[in-house]
Write an enzyme that holds these catalytic residues in place. Structure first.
Site, PDB file in Angstrom:
ATOM      1  N   SER A  21     -20.872  45.386  18.694  1.00  0.00           N
ATOM      2  CA  SER A  21     -21.600  44.177  19.097  1.00  0.00           C
ATOM      3  C   SER A  21     -22.396  44.418  20.371  1.00  0.00           C
ATOM      4  O   SER A  21     -23.532  43.939  20.505  1.00  0.00           O
ATOM      5  CB  SER A  21     -20.625  43.012  19.287  1.00  0.00           C
ATOM      6  OG  SER A  21     -20.035  42.653  18.057  1.00  0.00           O
ATOM      7  N   ASP A  22     -21.832  45.158  21.310  1.00  0.00           N
ATOM      8  CA  ASP A  22     -22.584  45.543  22.501  1.00  0.00           C
ATOM      9  C   ASP A  22     -23.795  46.392  22.136  1.00  0.00           C
ATOM     10  O   ASP A  22     -24.903  46.187  22.646  1.00  0.00           O
ATOM     11  CB  ASP A  22     -21.692  46.352  23.453  1.00  0.00           C
ATOM     12  CG  ASP A  22     -20.755  45.487  24.267  1.00  0.00           C
ATOM     13  OD1 ASP A  22     -21.158  44.393  24.680  1.00  0.00           O
ATOM     14  OD2 ASP A  22     -19.613  45.912  24.504  1.00  0.00           O
ATOM     15  N   ILE A  23     -23.577  47.368  21.261  1.00  0.00           N
ATOM     16  CA  ILE A  23     -24.659  48.275  20.879  1.00  0.00           C
ATOM     17  C   ILE A  23     -25.758  47.521  20.136  1.00  0.00           C
ATOM     18  O   ILE A  23     -26.952  47.719  20.392  1.00  0.00           O
ATOM     19  CB  ILE A  23     -24.115  49.431  20.022  1.00  0.00           C
ATOM     20  CG1 ILE A  23     -23.171  50.304  20.853  1.00  0.00           C
ATOM     21  CG2 ILE A  23     -25.257  50.273  19.470  1.00  0.00           C
ATOM     22  CD1 ILE A  23     -22.391  51.310  20.029  1.00  0.00           C
TER      23      ILE A  23
ATOM     24  N   ASP B 125     -16.891  42.612  23.491  1.00  0.00           N
ATOM     25  CA  ASP B 125     -17.235  43.168  22.184  1.00  0.00           C
ATOM     26  C   ASP B 125     -16.268  42.754  21.079  1.00  0.00           C
ATOM     27  O   ASP B 125     -16.688  42.277  20.026  1.00  0.00           O
ATOM     28  CB  ASP B 125     -17.308  44.694  22.282  1.00  0.00           C
ATOM     29  CG  ASP B 125     -17.693  45.338  20.962  1.00  0.00           C
ATOM     30  OD1 ASP B 125     -18.884  45.360  20.649  1.00  0.00           O
ATOM     31  OD2 ASP B 125     -16.774  45.785  20.241  1.00  0.00           O
TER      32      ASP B 125
ATOM     33  N   GLY C 261     -27.703  45.533  22.609  1.00  0.00           N
ATOM     34  CA  GLY C 261     -28.503  46.434  23.428  1.00  0.00           C
ATOM     35  C   GLY C 261     -29.724  46.947  22.702  1.00  0.00           C
ATOM     36  O   GLY C 261     -30.826  47.025  23.271  1.00  0.00           O
TER      37      GLY C 261
END
Length: 390
Positions: free
Chosen positions: A165-167, A138, A170
């Site tokens: 960035s992960d969220i 991230d 996702g």
């Protein structure tokens, strides 16, 4: 009667991006079979022990799922995984770049065998391209996407306080899968979705990206807005902080008259437009800070509400769990975990049926049930377990 009832997702997932995507699908009723390494599982299980000995990251991103331990590097495990995928609607993975394809689980191979399958790959940078094989976490993607250039203060950059960035990746995977399911309902065919953290974060850069289109980026402004003023935190006389946001000229005029008690400032040449206020924010900030210092936070909020000018408390995370608005809307629930029930927020959006708030699984909790569904006997499963395959 949740909208994704009957949809099966096989998720070869780890960390946050893919688990968060599959949790959204599970929240809407999909059956999500989470495939984990025997013995250790998703490495996010070991990030911390803040939730009664469990990982805060894992508890957040993995409710409503079934945990299957399986070593797909063993031919027997790979065969079982292929059999699960053959009966699935969606295959979701975020392994290291190229790992799924090297195992024979690439989108081309899977969709050739199962044209109706939706394959969703989540990676740091996507493929092809010069960054296709780079590992991505991230913070690294926040850096590559330019987010760190606009977060922090003039004295130093700061990462976002959540894995944004992960969220972002996702959520784009989740919405893309929903779109692919709708399209498959019309055509009968699946598709390949390639979601990258870099592209998701760059999309979320929004106005700063365009602001810098033919010039420099907006300055890092800490908790204040980079280009709108006054918009940010001010400290009241009792030491409490009030977040205040003036968005347009009508609000600015009301703010001057109703809060500052200085209506003549509204037309001052240094403050008449937002661009003027932004250019003179140091001197204007001093005037506003002096007024806040004369008031308690409660008094300041009362005056701001009367104008009205948007404002908010600067809450601690403990205060968020007790937020009266979340309580009034029934968003606070509990989910079972291997360590006992813990509080959880209902997924945003759905307000009809009771939200699906089922357990966060223990590692391998559903292995026997899932493999039994494939026709394996208890003796077969015992043998695989003895060899470390499950």
């Amino acid at each position: 009667m949740r909208p994704l009832r009957g949809v099966t997702v096989v998720a070869l997932e780890q960390a946050i991006a893919a688990p968060y995507a599959s949790r959204q699908l599970a929240d809407l009723g999909a059956r999500v079979i989470k495939v984990e390494r025997p013995g250790t599982g998703d490495f996010a299980r070991a990030y911390d022990t803040r939730v009664r000995g469990l990982s805060s990251h894992f508890v957040w991103a993995n409710r409503n799922k079934e945990s299957l331990t399986l070593d797909f590097k063993d031919p027997r495990g790979l065969d079982l995984l292929r059999r699960l995928i053959a009966d699935a609607d969606v295959f979701l993975q975020n392994l290291a770049p190229g790992a799924a394809a090297r195992a024979g689980l690439g989108a081309r191979e899977l969709r050739a065998a199962h044209p109706e399958l939706i394959v969703c790959d989540i990676s740091g940078y996507g493929a092809p391209g010069p960054y296709a094989d780079r590992k991505a976490y991230d913070l690294l993607v926040q850096s590559e996407a330019g987010l760190l250039s606009v977060t922090g203060t003039p004295d130093g950059m700061a990462k976002a306080g959540i894995p944004v960035s992960d969220i972002a990746a996702g959520m784009y995977a989740y919405s893309s899968v929903l779109g692919a399911l709708l399209e498959r309902g019309r055509t009968g065919r699946g598709t390949h979705l390639d979601v990258s953290m870099l592209e998701a974060t760059a999309e979320w850069l929004g106005f700063p990206l365009y602001y810098a289109f033919e010039g420099g980026p907006p300055p890092r402004a800490g908790a204040s807005h980079a280009t709108i003023y006054p918009y940010g935190p001010f400290t009241a006389g009792d030491g409490k902080v009030v977040m205040t946001a003036v968005q347009n000229e009508r609000e600015w005029q009301g703010f001057c008259a109703g809060f500052l008690d200085r209506p003549e400032l509204a037309g001052h040449p240094h403050y008449a437009t937002n661009a003027d206020r932004d250019a003179h924010r140091e001197e204007l900030g001093g005037l506003i800070a002096a007024r806040f210092a004369e008031l308690t936070a409660a008094e300041a909020v009362e005056l701001l509400d009367a104008v009205p000018v948007a404002n908010a408390r600067v809450n601690t995370l403990a205060e968020v769990w007790d937020h009266p608005q979340l309580a009034a809307r029934g968003r606070l629930h509990e989910v079972p975990t291997p360590a006992g029930p813990v509080p959880a927020l209902a997924p945003p959006g759905p307000t009809g049926d009771a939200p699906r708030m089922e357990a966060v699984p223990a590692l391998g909790e559903h292995t026997r049930a899932v493999l039994g569904g494939l026709g394996l006997s208890e003796e077969d499963i015992d043998a695989l377990a003895a060899d470390g395959v499950v």
